[in-house]
Every structure is written in structure tokens, then in C-alpha cells.
Design a protein around this motif. Structure first.
Motif, PDB file in Angstrom:
ATOM      1  N   GLU A  44      -0.172 -13.729  40.682  1.00 28.34           N
ATOM      2  CA  GLU A  44      -0.072 -15.033  40.080  1.00 28.34           C
ATOM      3  C   GLU A  44       1.435 -15.388  39.948  1.00 28.34           C
ATOM      4  OE1 GLU A  44      -3.358 -15.869  37.482  1.00 28.34           O
ATOM      5  OE2 GLU A  44      -1.813 -17.068  36.623  1.00 28.34           O
ATOM      6  N   GLN A  45       2.176 -14.528  39.162  1.00 28.90           N
ATOM      7  CA  GLN A  45       3.502 -14.873  38.862  1.00 28.90           C
ATOM      8  C   GLN A  45       4.455 -15.069  39.792  1.00 28.90           C
ATOM      9  OE1 GLN A  45       3.466 -11.548  36.035  1.00 28.90           O
ATOM     10  NE2 GLN A  45       4.553 -13.127  34.612  1.00 28.90           N
ATOM     11  N   VAL A  46       4.013 -14.020  40.767  1.00 27.34           N
ATOM     12  CA  VAL A  46       5.167 -13.986  42.320  1.00 27.34           C
ATOM     13  C   VAL A  46       4.664 -15.381  42.992  1.00 27.34           C
ATOM     14  CG1 VAL A  46       5.387 -12.931  44.446  1.00 27.34           C
ATOM     15  CG2 VAL A  46       4.916 -11.609  42.261  1.00 27.34           C
ATOM     16  N   GLN A  47       3.430 -15.796  43.122  1.00 23.70           N
ATOM     17  CA  GLN A  47       3.185 -16.858  43.576  1.00 23.70           C
ATOM     18  C   GLN A  47       3.858 -18.257  43.017  1.00 23.70           C
ATOM     19  OE1 GLN A  47       1.406 -17.892  46.741  1.00 23.70           O
ATOM     20  NE2 GLN A  47       1.707 -15.734  47.294  1.00 23.70           N
ATOM     21  N   LYS A  48       3.915 -18.176  41.781  1.00 24.28           N
ATOM     22  CA  LYS A  48       4.262 -19.205  41.063  1.00 24.28           C
ATOM     23  C   LYS A  48       5.834 -19.398  41.459  1.00 24.28           C
ATOM     24  CE  LYS A  48       4.740 -20.460  36.334  1.00 24.28           C
ATOM     25  NZ  LYS A  48       4.539 -20.103  34.932  1.00 24.28           N
ATOM     26  N   LEU A  49       6.628 -18.239  41.338  1.00 17.67           N
ATOM     27  CA  LEU A  49       7.987 -18.442  41.533  1.00 17.67           C
ATOM     28  C   LEU A  49       8.195 -18.827  43.076  1.00 17.67           C
ATOM     29  CD1 LEU A  49       9.318 -15.387  39.742  1.00 17.67           C
ATOM     30  CD2 LEU A  49       9.775 -17.688  39.214  1.00 17.67           C
ATOM     31  N   LEU A  50       7.457 -18.181  43.949  1.00 15.76           N
ATOM     32  CA  LEU A  50       7.757 -18.624  45.149  1.00 15.76           C
ATOM     33  C   LEU A  50       7.437 -19.954  45.805  1.00 15.76           C
ATOM     34  CD1 LEU A  50       5.969 -15.305  47.187  1.00 15.76           C
ATOM     35  CD2 LEU A  50       8.430 -15.654  46.876  1.00 15.76           C
ATOM     36  N   THR A  51       6.428 -20.514  45.140  1.00 16.79           N
ATOM     37  CA  THR A  51       6.034 -22.180  45.217  1.00 16.79           C
ATOM     38  C   THR A  51       7.051 -22.910  44.551  1.00 16.79           C
ATOM     39  OG1 THR A  51       3.818 -21.400  44.674  1.00 16.79           O
ATOM     40  CG2 THR A  51       4.188 -23.653  44.789  1.00 16.79           C
ATOM     41  N   ARG A  52       7.699 -22.618  43.381  1.00 15.47           N
ATOM     42  CA  ARG A  52       8.648 -23.162  42.829  1.00 15.47           C
ATOM     43  C   ARG A  52       9.966 -23.391  43.830  1.00 15.47           C
ATOM     44  NH1 ARG A  52       8.539 -22.028  36.666  1.00 15.47           N
ATOM     45  NH2 ARG A  52      10.202 -20.620  37.094  1.00 15.47           N
ATOM     46  N   MET A  53      10.498 -22.032  44.243  1.00 11.71           N
ATOM     47  CA  MET A  53      11.533 -22.006  44.970  1.00 11.71           C
ATOM     48  C   MET A  53      11.382 -22.652  46.454  1.00 11.71           C
ATOM     49  SD  MET A  53      13.217 -18.271  44.513  1.00 11.71           S
ATOM     50  CE  MET A  53      11.823 -17.282  44.170  1.00 11.71           C
ATOM     51  N   THR A  54      10.200 -23.020  46.955  1.00 16.94           N
ATOM     52  CA  THR A  54       9.889 -23.674  48.124  1.00 16.94           C
ATOM     53  C   THR A  54      10.197 -25.168  47.896  1.00 16.94           C
ATOM     54  OG1 THR A  54       8.134 -22.105  48.665  1.00 16.94           O
ATOM     55  CG2 THR A  54       8.198 -24.160  49.796  1.00 16.94           C
ATOM     56  N   GLY A  55       9.978 -25.674  46.977  1.00 14.82           N
ATOM     57  CA  GLY A  55      10.070 -26.977  46.596  1.00 14.82           C
ATOM     58  C   GLY A  55       9.261 -27.917  47.149  1.00 14.82           C
ATOM     59  N   VAL A 216       7.318 -11.637  65.459  1.00  5.96           N
ATOM     60  CA  VAL A 216       7.951 -13.114  65.500  1.00  5.96           C
ATOM     61  C   VAL A 216       8.330 -13.409  64.389  1.00  5.96           C
ATOM     62  CG1 VAL A 216       7.216 -15.325  65.929  1.00  5.96           C
ATOM     63  CG2 VAL A 216       6.657 -13.885  67.638  1.00  5.96           C
ATOM     64  N   HIS A 217       7.708 -13.230  63.140  1.00  5.42           N
ATOM     65  CA  HIS A 217       8.121 -13.764  61.768  1.00  5.42           C
ATOM     66  C   HIS A 217       9.481 -12.948  61.471  1.00  5.42           C
ATOM     67  CE1 HIS A 217       4.475 -15.847  61.399  1.00  5.42           C
ATOM     68  NE2 HIS A 217       4.730 -16.474  60.238  1.00  5.42           N
ATOM     69  N   HIS A 218       9.478 -11.701  61.452  1.00  4.25           N
ATOM     70  CA  HIS A 218      10.486 -10.945  61.191  1.00  4.25           C
ATOM     71  C   HIS A 218      11.996 -11.349  62.098  1.00  4.25           C
ATOM     72  CE1 HIS A 218       8.319  -7.422  59.053  1.00  4.25           C
ATOM     73  NE2 HIS A 218       8.108  -8.739  58.625  1.00  4.25           N
ATOM     74  N   MET A 219      11.584 -11.510  63.329  1.00  5.30           N
ATOM     75  CA  MET A 219      12.753 -11.994  64.158  1.00  5.30           C
ATOM     76  C   MET A 219      13.296 -13.199  63.698  1.00  5.30           C
ATOM     77  SD  MET A 219      12.171 -11.150  68.003  1.00  5.30           S
ATOM     78  CE  MET A 219      13.568 -11.971  68.894  1.00  5.30           C
ATOM     79  N   VAL A 220      12.331 -14.196  63.404  1.00  4.25           N
ATOM     80  CA  VAL A 220      12.807 -15.431  62.825  1.00  4.25           C
ATOM     81  C   VAL A 220      13.671 -15.412  61.457  1.00  4.25           C
ATOM     82  CG1 VAL A 220      11.880 -17.888  61.912  1.00  4.25           C
ATOM     83  CG2 VAL A 220      11.103 -16.777  63.925  1.00  4.25           C
ATOM     84  N   TYR A 221      12.859 -14.866  60.457  1.00  5.87           N
ATOM     85  CA  TYR A 221      13.536 -14.384  59.274  1.00  5.87           C
ATOM     86  C   TYR A 221      15.063 -13.696  59.534  1.00  5.87           C
ATOM     87  CZ  TYR A 221       8.808 -15.291  57.202  1.00  5.87           C
ATOM     88  OH  TYR A 221       7.609 -15.746  56.936  1.00  5.87           O
ATOM     89  N   ARG A 237       5.990 -24.407  54.534  1.00  8.79           N
ATOM     90  CA  ARG A 237       5.018 -23.461  53.772  1.00  8.79           C
ATOM     91  C   ARG A 237       5.319 -21.833  54.252  1.00  8.79           C
ATOM     92  NH1 ARG A 237      -0.172 -22.289  57.494  1.00  8.79           N
ATOM     93  NH2 ARG A 237       0.749 -22.936  59.555  1.00  8.79           N
ATOM     94  N   HIS A 238       6.460 -21.941  55.066  1.00  9.50           N
ATOM     95  CA  HIS A 238       7.087 -20.668  55.628  1.00  9.50           C
ATOM     96  C   HIS A 238       8.122 -20.083  54.619  1.00  9.50           C
ATOM     97  CE1 HIS A 238       4.936 -21.238  59.219  1.00  9.50           C
ATOM     98  NE2 HIS A 238       5.631 -22.544  59.228  1.00  9.50           N
ATOM     99  N   PHE A 239       8.593 -20.687  53.723  1.00  9.94           N
ATOM    100  CA  PHE A 239       9.663 -20.356  52.873  1.00  9.94           C
ATOM    101  C   PHE A 239       9.268 -19.282  51.809  1.00  9.94           C
ATOM    102  CE2 PHE A 239      13.896 -21.199  51.967  1.00  9.94           C
ATOM    103  CZ  PHE A 239      14.246 -20.984  50.492  1.00  9.94           C
ATOM    104  N   GLY A 240       7.988 -19.302  51.547  1.00  7.03           N
ATOM    105  CA  GLY A 240       7.518 -18.132  50.592  1.00  7.03           C
ATOM    106  C   GLY A 240       7.649 -16.912  51.322  1.00  7.03           C
ATOM    107  N   GLY A 241       7.293 -16.974  52.839  1.00  7.35           N
ATOM    108  CA  GLY A 241       7.255 -15.634  53.451  1.00  7.35           C
ATOM    109  C   GLY A 241       8.633 -15.151  53.820  1.00  7.35           C
TER     110      GLY A 241
END
Lengths: 327, 121
Positions: A44-55, A216-221, A237-241
Motif C-alpha cells: 500500500e505504501q509503495v503504491q501510494k508513493l508511486l501514484t504520487r510521483m506519477t502525477g 519490451v518493458h525493460h528495453m523501453v525503461y 500509467r507506465h511511470f510507476g513501472g
């Protein structure tokens, strides 16, 4: 040289490597050690931070796009209804920004069920049997293959995906992997900075735990991190990943630098907070005593990123609050 | 007359495609049926595999109330592992293997015969 406040750095080779290359450019800082974090991505806490940073940039989320022509709709509303519809828009945007699952690669299937070599020669091709019972879901569907040599085995993931797509087609999915997700075409799209399109297509085409999705995701990141193009995925929605990938591989210098340059102090604080959450036993987490904006400067100093620490110290007094950036 | 599980031929000229249907033997082969419980594509696809779809749940129900699969359907269900392998399949497989063996032997002898004789000076 190891920082005096990191007496245990010698014991941990990866930290030593990090300090040794701390002064070099971003590109030569790359190493791919994946250290398992203390929290999972679904925490939950991780998701909260990731969502906040996504903007939440409404202009980006609801960007103009091509749709079938229709008459524009005009509504006459009072202030109360206007506020209500604005809140509903923000809620819709939050739904669209939900992170897709981040899963480890699925284990290979294809175990032998029955060894029947007396049937060899009956068929000159493999025969794939799919159970199309309506009550089964695609992940648990029984799919078996009778091979040319007579053996009966479970289907591999490749065969499973194909058969499920034939009999239960998912919208937008192809039977074969699209050209834009492999080889030269993928490289060309990344060069043209169409990272978001590639990720969207991969999300539609592949299962989250499949080999191609992860590749694909790792190449893009990786490409984003090497070229500093983090803003392409911000407020998607990809910023968290992306953040999770960088966090688990300790590739935080680039993104932290970008956040400081763009005056996103609250995001930088959240990033350091996420690091403390994921790696509480690592050296920087134990030594970080200050809170808020000074924490970022302290973190950079611990990592040996003196240029970033200097940049952070200039930003401590400045920086726009996150609420001003969101529409 | 009894209820059968059989293949109904659809597709078009030079392109057969079978539906696996449950129907009384009185009904026409491609006509009215009680239920469709699968499909069988006899031509291999681009990955060189033949695809068979079986609604296992419904097939099990029909078998439990006495539907008789025809020989081709019985063979498919045997290959899938739902029913035991039909003894004829072992026979056909052995015959196919023997035929392949004799064919390869004859082609070997042909090639040795057709080899050019070395020219004598």
C-alpha cells in the motif's frame, strides 16, 4: 574513496562499484544488479508513493485524440455541477493512471503427460487440443499437445497464448508478435521517442508475466533512463513501472537529477522515501537522519553524487509544490 | 437411432473444416444438431499443428447420458487423453511407420542405382 560514514561499503561489492563510478557520466553508471526489495510493488505504501510521483496532468491524460465524428455537446451548468463534473474528471483520470501489474516471468510449461511412442507415425504434425469449456478462464484452461512421436504433453506458453487468442480473442491482440515490439522496428520507435505507444501495445498484446512483455518493458525503461526521457512517461500509467524498475536496479541517479532540474522537490523526497521503504537495511537508509528536502541532499551525499547534492542544496529553498503543478 | 458425437463437414472446396457436434444419427451430417461441442481443423497451420477445440464439460455430459462418438471423434478424444486410445490407431501408426521405412529403403536403392558409373580410361 569510500565515504567515511559508510564503513561497511567494503563488504558489499555493488556499493563499492557505485562509489567508484560516482563521478562519471550517467551512461557509464549502468549496472544491472537486481536486489530484492523489502516491500513488494503491491504494498500500500509503495503504491501510494508511486501514484504520487506519477502525477496527474489532466491535459496529458485526456489529450486530444482521433475519435469518430460527432456533434459537440454543450451544457449549461451552475457552479456546483461544474465542480462536480471536474471532480468526476479527476476521478476518471485516476482510474486511467492505475499501474498495470508488475510480475516475475512465468515459469515454462510443457510437462510430459503420457509417453506413447507406439503412436509415432500416425500424424505427421502436432495436434493441439484446447478445452473450450465456458467456465474455464484462459489461465487455467487445459491445453495439451499430441506430438508426432506419440507423446502427450502440456502446451508451452507460446502455444497456450496462441490457442486462447484463436478461440477466445482479446480485443486488439494479434496471433503473432507485432513487428513494432521487436528488432529494428522497436529500435526505430524508441529513437522517435514513441515509448508510450510501444508500452501500450505491449500491454494489449502480451500477458504481464510473459517473456516478451518483460523484454519490451525493460528495453523501453533502459532507453528512457539512458537518454533521460522520464517526462515521456510522467502522468501515464507506465511511470510507476519505470520507477519500480529503476528502484530495484538502483539506477536512481538519472531520475533524481531530472526531478531536481525540473524543480520537483516533492517527487525527489518521495523517491528517497521509496528507497528507504524498499531497502531499509542498506547503508544510506540507516544513515539518513534529516527529513523533508534536506533528506534528498543527504541521500546524494551518501551515494557520492556531489553534483546532485550541490543541485539539491540550491533547490531546498525553491521548488514548486505539487499541488500547483496539477491542473 | 442413437445420439452420436460426430464430425460435421463445413468449410469449402479443397478446404475442409469439421465441427464436432452432438446429433441423433437420423439428422443430416451437416444439418440440424443438438449442440456443437468443438471443432477440428484437418489442415496444419503455419506452425505445422492441427488445432482441435473440445468443450470437455459438455462432451463429458453427453458421454454420461449415452452419446456414442463416431470413430474419427473417438480417435480425437483418444489423442487428447480423454478416452483410451482406439486399438486401430496403434495399427494405423505401425502401418504408417512400416510404409515410411520401405519407402526410404526403396529411395535409397534407387539413388545408389542411379549414381553415375566411374568413367574408365
Amino acid at each position: 574513496f569510500p565515504h567515511p560514514s559508510l564503513p561497511h561499503a567494503m563488504a558489499n561489492r555493488s556499493w563499492l562499484l557505485k562509489l567508484a563510478v560516482g563521478g562519471l557520466s550517467r551512461a557509464s553508471c549502468r549496472y544491472k544488479s537486481t536486489q530484492p526489495p523489502a516491500k513488494s510493488v503491491t504494498d500500500e505504501q509503495v503504491q501510494k508513493l508511486l501514484t504520487r510521483m506519477t502525477g496527474l496532468d489532466l491535459d496529458k491524460v485526456f489529450k486530444t485524440r482521433r475519435e469518430p465524428l460527432s456533434q459537440p455537446l454543450y451544457k449549461l451548468v451552475d457552479e456546483h455541477q461544474l465542480k462536480k463534473s471536474q471532480m468526476e474528471t479527476v476521478q476518471r483520470a485516476r482510474e486511467l493512471l492505475k499501474m498495470p501489474p508488475v510480475l516475475p516471468q512465468r515459469k515454462e510449461k510443457g510437462e510430459l503427460i503420457q509417453d506413447d511412442t507406439k503412436l509415432a507415425g500416425l500424424e505427421d504434425t502436432n495436434v493441439v487440443f484446447t478445452d473450450i469449456s465456458q467456465t474455464e478462464s484462459n489461465s487455467s484452461r487445459r491445453i495439451v499437445v499430441r506430438e508426432k512421436n506419440g507423446n502427450l504433453r502440456g502446451a508451452t506458453w507460446d502455444e497456450r497464448d496462441r490457442m486462447c487468442q484463436i478461440y477466445f480473442p482479446a480485443l486488439g491482440r494479434q496471433l503473432t508478435l507485432p513487428a513494432m515490439l521487436q528488432g529494428n522496428d522497436l529500435a526505430r520507435l524508441l529513437k522517435e521517442q514513441r515509448h508510450k505507444e510501444v508500452l501500450e501495445r505491449a500491454n494489449i498484446q502480451c500477458e504481464p508475466d510473459s517473456k516478451d512483455y518483460i523484454r519490451v518493458h525493460h528495453m523501453v525503461y533502459d532507453d528512457i533512463d539512458q537518454r533521460g526521457l522520464y517526462d515521456l512517461l510522467r502522468s501515464t500509467r507506465h511511470f510507476g513501472g519505470l520507477l519500480w524498475y529503476l528502484m530495484t536496479r538502483q539506477l536512481l541517479k538519472g531520475i533524481l537529477e531530472e526531478m531536481l532540474e525540473k524543480n520537483l522537490m516533492e517527487d525527489a523526497i518521495d523517491l528517497v522515501g521509496l528507497f528507504k521503504l524498499c531497502y531499509p537495511d542498506h547503508e544510506p537508509s540507516k544513515s539518513l537522519t534529516k527529513a523533508g528536502k534536506k533528506c534528498v541532499q543527504e541521500f546524494c551525499e551518501h551515494q557520492g553524487w556531489t553534483d546532485l547534492a550541490a543541485l539539491a542544496s540550491t533547490k531546498i529553498d525553491g521548488g514548486e509544490p505539487r499541488s500547483a503543478q496539477a491542473q | 437411432m442413437s445420439v452420436r458425437i460426430r464430425l460435421a463437414l463445413h468449410g469449402c472446396t479443397n478446404r475442409p473444416f469439421y465441427h464436432i457436434v452432438v446429433a441423433p444419427s437420423k439428422f443430416k451430417r451437416d444439418g440440424r444438431h443438438l449442440e456443437q461441442v468443438g471443432s477440428y481443423d484437418p489442415l496444419p497451420n503455419t506452425n505445422n499443428e492441427k488445432s482441435v477445440a473440445l468443450n470437455i464439460e459438455r462432451i463429458k455430459y453427453w458421454l454420461s447420458v449415452g452419446a456414442q462418438p463416431t470413430i474419427p471423434v473417438y480417435k480425437l478424444l483418444g489423442m487428447a487423453g480423454l478416452l483410451p486410445i482406439h486399438p486401430r490407431m496403434y495399427l494405423e501408426a505401425e502401418r504408417a511407420r512400416n510404409a515410411a521405412a520401405t519407402k526410404s529403403k526403396s529411395s535409397e536403392t534407387e539413388s545408389t542405382e542411379s549414381e553415375p558409373q566411374p568413367k574408365t580410361a
